[in-house]
Design a protein around this motif. Structure first.
Motif, mmCIF file in Angstrom:
data_model
loop_
_atom_site.group_PDB
_atom_site.id
_atom_site.type_symbol
_atom_site.label_atom_id
_atom_site.label_comp_id
_atom_site.label_asym_id
_atom_site.label_seq_id
_atom_site.Cartn_x
_atom_site.Cartn_y
_atom_site.Cartn_z
ATOM 1 N N GLY A 181 0.788 -1.229 0.000
ATOM 2 C CA GLY A 181 0.000 0.000 0.000
ATOM 3 C C GLY A 181 0.815 1.270 0.000
ATOM 4 N N THR A 182 2.149 1.156 -0.090
ATOM 5 C CA THR A 182 2.991 2.355 0.041
ATOM 6 C C THR A 182 3.363 3.015 -1.283
ATOM 7 N N GLY A 183 2.939 2.408 -2.378
ATOM 8 C CA GLY A 183 3.124 3.065 -3.675
ATOM 9 C C GLY A 183 4.557 3.376 -4.027
ATOM 10 N N GLN A 184 4.820 4.658 -4.283
ATOM 11 C CA GLN A 184 6.141 5.077 -4.742
ATOM 12 C C GLN A 184 7.220 4.820 -3.707
ATOM 13 N N ASN A 185 6.847 4.772 -2.422
ATOM 14 C CA ASN A 185 7.843 4.458 -1.394
ATOM 15 C C ASN A 185 8.433 3.077 -1.595
ATOM 16 N N ALA A 186 7.605 2.122 -2.025
ATOM 17 C CA ALA A 186 8.111 0.766 -2.273
ATOM 18 C C ALA A 186 9.150 0.791 -3.388
ATOM 19 N N ILE A 187 8.898 1.594 -4.407
ATOM 20 C CA ILE A 187 9.862 1.744 -5.509
ATOM 21 C C ILE A 187 11.177 2.307 -4.977
ATOM 22 N N SER A 188 11.093 3.357 -4.174
ATOM 23 C CA SER A 188 12.291 3.998 -3.635
ATOM 24 C C SER A 188 13.076 3.055 -2.747
ATOM 25 N N GLN A 189 12.353 2.276 -1.922
ATOM 26 C CA GLN A 189 13.027 1.350 -1.015
ATOM 27 C C GLN A 189 13.824 0.301 -1.784
ATOM 28 N N ILE A 190 13.209 -0.304 -2.782
ATOM 29 C CA ILE A 190 13.907 -1.337 -3.552
ATOM 30 C C ILE A 190 15.103 -0.747 -4.285
ATOM 31 N N ARG A 191 14.927 0.426 -4.840
ATOM 32 C CA ARG A 191 16.025 1.060 -5.573
ATOM 33 C C ARG A 191 17.231 1.293 -4.668
ATOM 34 N N GLU A 192 16.996 1.810 -3.459
ATOM 35 C CA GLU A 192 18.101 2.130 -2.561
ATOM 36 C C GLU A 192 18.704 0.884 -1.922
ATOM 37 N N PHE A 193 17.850 -0.073 -1.523
ATOM 38 C CA PHE A 193 18.379 -1.310 -0.939
ATOM 39 C C PHE A 193 19.220 -2.073 -1.948
#
Length: 338
Positions: free
Chosen positions: A266-278
């Motif tokens: 349910g976090t939308g763009q945050n999920a994208i950002s998290q995967i990119r940085e991790f």
């Protein structure tokens, strides 16, 4: 239609609020389950179905011409469901070209074409997790921010592997949170699964290294290692994650054999950002998307598939162990659009 999309694109990509960090839910829901008949996936994804599937079906049930206006409404519905700007543009271009070539003669044909394109995208990340029995232990490193259900997911995975007849050990590598260590230890006691842990504040890499040594000595099949619920913006903790990787490879040069990132659906763009940085700190090999039963924006899976091409191993659609389901693309798309 493209002009409409460009105006929508920026607003759809903007993040509404920051990631909230919360204490993960207790494993009570995992360990004290009432045996009931398992609900079908479409029931579990009811919120997303009502927001996405139902709205899409309504578009095709109205006696409208197949024209630019209809295509714009389809586009808008995809964006509102978090399918993602790039993926939506590609799907809409394909639909538009098919309409212009008069390949789609009625609403049913347009709907089936849309479903086909979504299924094709969903299928690109369908790759079940395979435990390599030649690796003993097979080490799974689990990463992600607080609040996504990471520790609970570990508990569900451990129960799944144990039910398959595999021996399992857990490493309480989230040494920054006493609650995370105690949560794993309590769950391990109830399920008769050994948990290797040290005191709060201990070196996480050391805990995981010791667990690997113990698992190897005891011929354990699967070792699942928890890590601190890092925010992807915390560079010092991301450096610690890199250290964990280096220390693990001193024990087994191929470890970890699987690195799973857990994200909240349910976090939308945050999920994208998290995967990119991790992914900058470690090599992510699989994704678990949790809490899909509680969001109206189940389209985030298509967004992740288009952005990263990383296999989605499991989806979480509830509190019980069986609600952590191996991801199957056709079942997922059918549940969203039925």
């Amino acid at each position: 239609m493209i002009g409409f999309f460009k105006n929508k694109k920026k607003s759809q990509q903007e993040e509404k609020g920051s990631t909230e960090v919360s204490v993960e839910q207790s494993t009570e829901a995992v360990t004290q389950e009432v045996v009931t008949q398992e609900a079908p996936l479409q029931q579990k994804l009811d919120k997303s179905n009502r927001n996405f599937g139902k709205k899409m079906r309504q578009l095709f049930s109205i006696n409208k011409k197949i024209d630019e206006d209809l295509l714009e409404e389809i586009e808008d519905t995809l964006l509102m469901a978090d399918v993602g700007a790039t993926a939506t543009l590609r799907i809409m271009d394909q639909l538009s070209q098919s309409v212009k070539r008069r390949e789609l003669s009625d609403h049913a044909a347009v709907f089936e074409k849309l479903k086909q394109k979504l299924s094709e995208l969903a299928a690109t990340v369908e790759q079940p997790l395979q435990i390599d029995s030649t690796k003993q232990p097979f080490v799974i490193l689990v990463i992600g921010v607080n609040g996504v259900g990471k520790t609970t997911t570990i508990a569900k995975l451990a129960r799944r592997f144990k039910s398959e007849g595999r021996s399992v050990m857990l490493a309480a590598g989230d040494t920054f949170r006493a609650a995370a260590v105690e949560q794993l230890k309590t769950w391990g006691e109830r399920e008769d699964i050994q948990v290797v842990a040290q005191a709060t504040g201990a070196d996480s890499a050391s805990v995981i290294f010791d667990a690997m040594s113990s698992a190897k000595a005891k011929s354990i099949d699967v070792l699942i290692a928890d890590t601190a619920g890092r925010l992807h913006t915390q560079s010092n903790l991301m450096q610690e994650l890199e250290k964990i990787g280096r220390v693990m490879q001193k024990n087994d040069i191929e470890a970890p054999h699987e690195t799973l990132i857990v994200v909240d659906g349910g976090t939308g763009q945050n999920a994208i950002s998290q995967i990119r940085e991790f992914n900058k700190a470690t090599n992510i090999s699989g994704i678990v998307i949790t809490k899909l039963d509680g969001t109206a924006k189940g389209g985030v899976l298509f967004n992740l598939a288009d952005e990263f091409k990383i296999p989605v191993r499991f989806i979480g659609v509830g509190e019980k162990s069986e609600d952590l389901k191996p991801y199957q693309a056709d079942d997922f798309v059918d549940a969203l659009l039925h």
